[in-house]
Design a protein around this motif. Sequence first.
Motif, short mmCIF file in Angstrom:
data_model
loop_
_atom_site.label_atom_id
_atom_site.label_comp_id
_atom_site.label_asym_id
_atom_site.label_seq_id
_atom_site.Cartn_x
_atom_site.Cartn_y
_atom_site.Cartn_z
N HIS A 1 -1.03 11.63 -4.73
CA HIS A 1 -2.28 11.53 -5.50
C HIS A 1 -3.18 12.69 -5.09
N CYS B 1 0.83 -1.22 0.00
CA CYS B 1 0.00 0.00 0.00
C CYS B 1 0.86 1.27 0.00
N HIS B 2 1.87 1.30 0.85
CA HIS B 2 2.74 2.48 0.96
C HIS B 2 3.86 2.35 -0.07
N CYS C 1 -1.15 9.37 1.21
CA CYS C 1 -1.50 9.10 -0.19
C CYS C 1 -1.68 10.42 -0.94
N TYR D 1 -7.36 5.30 -4.06
CA TYR D 1 -7.87 4.51 -2.93
C TYR D 1 -8.73 3.35 -3.43
#
Length: 130
Positions: free
Chosen positions: A91, A67-68, A87, A106
């Motif tokens: 983004h 995710c990261h 995020c 997401y």
Amino acid sequence: MRKRAVALYAGMGVLISILTFMLMPAYSQEDIVNLADSAFGDRERPAAVFAHEEHNEKAEIEECNVCHHLYRGGNKVDDESSEGTNCSACHYVEGGDTTRPLMKAYHELCKSCHQENKAGPVTCGECHRK
Ligand code: HEC
Ligand code: HEC
Ligand code: HEC
Ligand code: HEC
């Protein structure tokens, strides 16, 4: 004597502040139970359910950079991660020239894995719970 005691207390104060500072990131991570990204401003939906620690244990995700993630020259870097960076730092809500917009980012990240694994929510109301 008194001078030495004062120095000792001052030293302890510094040590405690350093310790508190070191422990802070761990707390902020464990405390996450849902996501309401402030970058969106006025929200349309309730916060998305996401109990960070519990979720990643149950889903057996070992690498933080699932995710990261971190990209360099357009490619995902395998052994590095971006935890601690939101995020929304990469983004943007309105989208950027080189990165997909925040909501799409997401939704893609969360839903694609749930779909692939046939586990985890994929409908709006299952994630954005009242
Ligand atoms: C399934 C996806 C996922 C995985 C795996 C994951 N995280 Fe996160 N984590 C998130 C999301 C989403 C946020 C909220 C990011 C935001 O607010 O921009 C977050 C937030 C954090 C934060 C709070 C600071 C911040 O960026 O807002 C820390 C610290 C963190 N994660 C550390 C970790 C570590 C360490 C690991 C690996 C052990 C890990 N995470 C694995 C999704 C994940
Ligand atoms: C350090 C900058 C950075 C951070 C932080 C970051 N991303 Fe990305 N992300 C990128 C770049 C660059 C790309 C590649 C361009 C693109 O496709 O948008 C990308 C691609 C993606 C993609 C499509 C490819 C893939 O790996 O699935 C998704 C989905 C995504 N990001 C979601 C997220 C989410 C959700 C977070 C927060 C947990 C996050 N990103 C944090 C920079 C970042
Ligand atoms: C790499 C895979 C993966 C990613 C990425 C991922 N999930 Fe999941 N998620 C799972 C799996 C697997 C389960 C089912 C776990 C179980 O209960 O066995 C799950 C379950 C869930 C659940 C149900 C558990 C509950 O508390 O009701 C929620 C909610 C959830 N995910 C939200 C999210 C959100 C929000 C994101 C994006 C920030 C996300 N997930 C990203 C794999 C993933
Ligand atoms: C797998 C979980 C998941 C599903 C399914 C999902 N979302 Fe989301 N959504 C998120 C996450 C995570 C965010 C970013 C964190 C937050 O809520 O601020 C988000 C953000 C949003 C936002 C921007 C914040 C706001 O409230 O204005 C909107 C709008 C949204 N989602 C609508 C939807 C709609 C409509 C659906 C169904 C078509 C849907 N989402 C399905 C997880 C999910």
